[in-house]
Design an enzyme around this catalytic site. Structure first.
Site, mmCIF file in Angstrom:
data_model
loop_
_atom_site.group_PDB
_atom_site.id
_atom_site.type_symbol
_atom_site.label_atom_id
_atom_site.label_comp_id
_atom_site.label_asym_id
_atom_site.label_seq_id
_atom_site.Cartn_x
_atom_site.Cartn_y
_atom_site.Cartn_z
ATOM 1 N N HIS A 113 0.930 -1.286 0.155
ATOM 2 C CA HIS A 113 0.131 0.030 0.011
ATOM 3 C C HIS A 113 0.693 1.141 -0.195
ATOM 4 O O HIS A 113 0.634 2.224 -0.685
ATOM 5 C CB HIS A 113 -0.791 0.063 1.236
ATOM 6 C CG HIS A 113 -1.965 -1.112 1.249
ATOM 7 N ND1 HIS A 113 -1.965 -1.886 2.172
ATOM 8 C CD2 HIS A 113 -2.828 -1.274 0.341
ATOM 9 C CE1 HIS A 113 -3.122 -2.544 2.200
ATOM 10 N NE2 HIS A 113 -3.725 -2.326 0.982
ATOM 11 N N LYS B 183 -17.337 -7.388 8.289
ATOM 12 C CA LYS B 183 -15.853 -7.975 8.393
ATOM 13 C C LYS B 183 -15.465 -7.828 9.858
ATOM 14 O O LYS B 183 -15.832 -7.080 10.603
ATOM 15 C CB LYS B 183 -14.985 -7.385 7.373
ATOM 16 C CG LYS B 183 -14.878 -8.016 5.877
ATOM 17 C CD LYS B 183 -13.803 -7.574 5.389
ATOM 18 C CE LYS B 183 -13.499 -8.128 3.985
ATOM 19 N NZ LYS B 183 -12.434 -7.610 3.193
ATOM 20 N N ARG C 234 -1.604 -5.514 -8.384
ATOM 21 C CA ARG C 234 -0.317 -6.456 -7.882
ATOM 22 C C ARG C 234 0.228 -7.190 -9.084
ATOM 23 O O ARG C 234 1.331 -7.530 -9.530
ATOM 24 C CB ARG C 234 -0.240 -7.197 -6.661
ATOM 25 C CG ARG C 234 -0.404 -6.158 -5.342
ATOM 26 C CD ARG C 234 -0.994 -7.047 -4.362
ATOM 27 N NE ARG C 234 -2.557 -7.533 -4.719
ATOM 28 C CZ ARG C 234 -3.241 -8.120 -3.791
ATOM 29 N NH1 ARG C 234 -3.027 -8.292 -2.464
ATOM 30 N NH2 ARG C 234 -4.472 -8.244 -4.025
ATOM 31 N N SER D 51 -2.905 -7.781 2.772
ATOM 32 C CA SER D 51 -3.189 -7.672 4.273
ATOM 33 C C SER D 51 -3.404 -9.241 4.811
ATOM 34 O O SER D 51 -3.265 -9.403 5.765
ATOM 35 C CB SER D 51 -4.404 -6.663 4.412
ATOM 36 O OG SER D 51 -3.952 -5.361 4.037
HETATM 37 O O1 PNS Z 1 -8.565 -2.875 0.384
HETATM 38 P P1 PNS Z 1 -9.548 -3.600 -0.186
HETATM 39 O O2 PNS Z 1 -10.468 -4.690 0.660
HETATM 40 O O3 PNS Z 1 -9.106 -4.395 -1.458
HETATM 41 O O4 PNS Z 1 -10.656 -2.463 -0.694
HETATM 42 C C1 PNS Z 1 -11.836 -2.807 -1.316
HETATM 43 C C2 PNS Z 1 -12.698 -1.597 -1.440
HETATM 44 C C3 PNS Z 1 -12.582 -0.721 -0.346
HETATM 45 C C4 PNS Z 1 -12.012 -0.341 -2.404
HETATM 46 C C5 PNS Z 1 -14.135 -2.133 -1.867
HETATM 47 O O5 PNS Z 1 -14.448 -3.045 -1.378
HETATM 48 C C6 PNS Z 1 -15.102 -0.809 -1.893
HETATM 49 O O6 PNS Z 1 -15.097 0.202 -2.585
HETATM 50 N N1 PNS Z 1 -15.859 -1.025 -0.972
HETATM 51 C C7 PNS Z 1 -16.812 -0.020 -0.593
HETATM 52 C C8 PNS Z 1 -18.334 -0.231 -0.936
HETATM 53 C C9 PNS Z 1 -18.586 -0.016 -2.468
HETATM 54 O O7 PNS Z 1 -18.374 0.984 -2.870
HETATM 55 N N2 PNS Z 1 -18.724 -1.084 -3.158
HETATM 56 C C10 PNS Z 1 -18.788 -1.033 -4.803
HETATM 57 C C11 PNS Z 1 -17.732 -1.087 -5.215
HETATM 58 S S1 PNS Z 1 -17.845 -1.036 -7.085
#
Ligand code: PNS
Length: 165
Positions: A17, A41, A94, A132
């Site tokens: 990150h 979660k 990645r 993570s």
């Molecule tokens: O670190 P991560 O878990 O890969 O991040 C994922 C994240 C937080 C970017 C994604 O889960 C997200 O945007 N969640 C918020 C809810 C949302 O907007 N969902 C629709 C995405 S198109």
């Protein structure tokens, strides 16, 4: 004013990150590291703990002319980006395996907020396997994650598990 958000779970923040954050700095005037509050979660660290840990690390980053801030959000990333008046959402890729999920998210986010672009940056090769989830799993089973997770966060992980590392 070019403002971006860098959304994620950051449970915990990894050097992968941090690599993406460093690469994003020259591209924007302000980057908001946006920690998702996801009640579905069971995280290792609370949202507050994550924000405080990231703030501490962000304060040590030489961000040049870019302002680096930390915030948390609930709900949709696209809504948070709009609320922050951001023009971009930063995501790190990645390896090719990340691409399909990231593509779907970026297209959905574009549908929700057409004026906000997703900017993909590729992480350094040495972090291409770092997530993570993997870091937590390895650490919890007694493996070393030095060089992959910031030292200050490893200390917090150690304290969280209340055992020697
Ligand atoms: O670190 P991560 O878990 O890969 O991040 C994922 C994240 C937080 C970017 C994604 O889960 C997200 O945007 N969640 C918020 C809810 C949302 O907007 N969902 C629709 C995405 S198109």
């Amino acid at each position: 004013m070019r403002r971006a958000i860098f959304p994620g779970s950051f449970d915990p923040l990894t050097n992968g990150h941090l690599d993406i954050i460093r690469r994003s700095l020259p591209l924007f005037d302000e980057i908001v590291i946006a920690v998702l509050n996801n009640p579905e979660k069971q995280p290792m660290f609370s949202v507050d703990e994550r924000c405080r840990m990231i703030e501490k690390i962000a304060s040590t980053v030489d961000s040049g002319t870019c302002r680096l801030t930390v915030d948390s959000f609930s709900g949709l990333t696209a809504d948070f980006a709009r609320k922050k008046k951001a023009s971009a959402i930063i995501r790190g890729i990645r390896a090719i395996g990340d691409y399909e999920y990231e593509l779907r998210m970026s297209l959905m986010n574009r549908r929700l907020q057409p004026e906000i672009e997703t900017v993909f940056l590729t992480a350094a090769e040495e972090y291409s396997f770092v997530s993570s989830t993997l870091m937590k799993q390895v650490f919890e089973l007694g493996g070393r994650v030095d060089g992959l997770v910031p030292e200050s966060i490893i200390a917090k992980m150690r304290a969280k598990l209340d055992r020697d590392y």
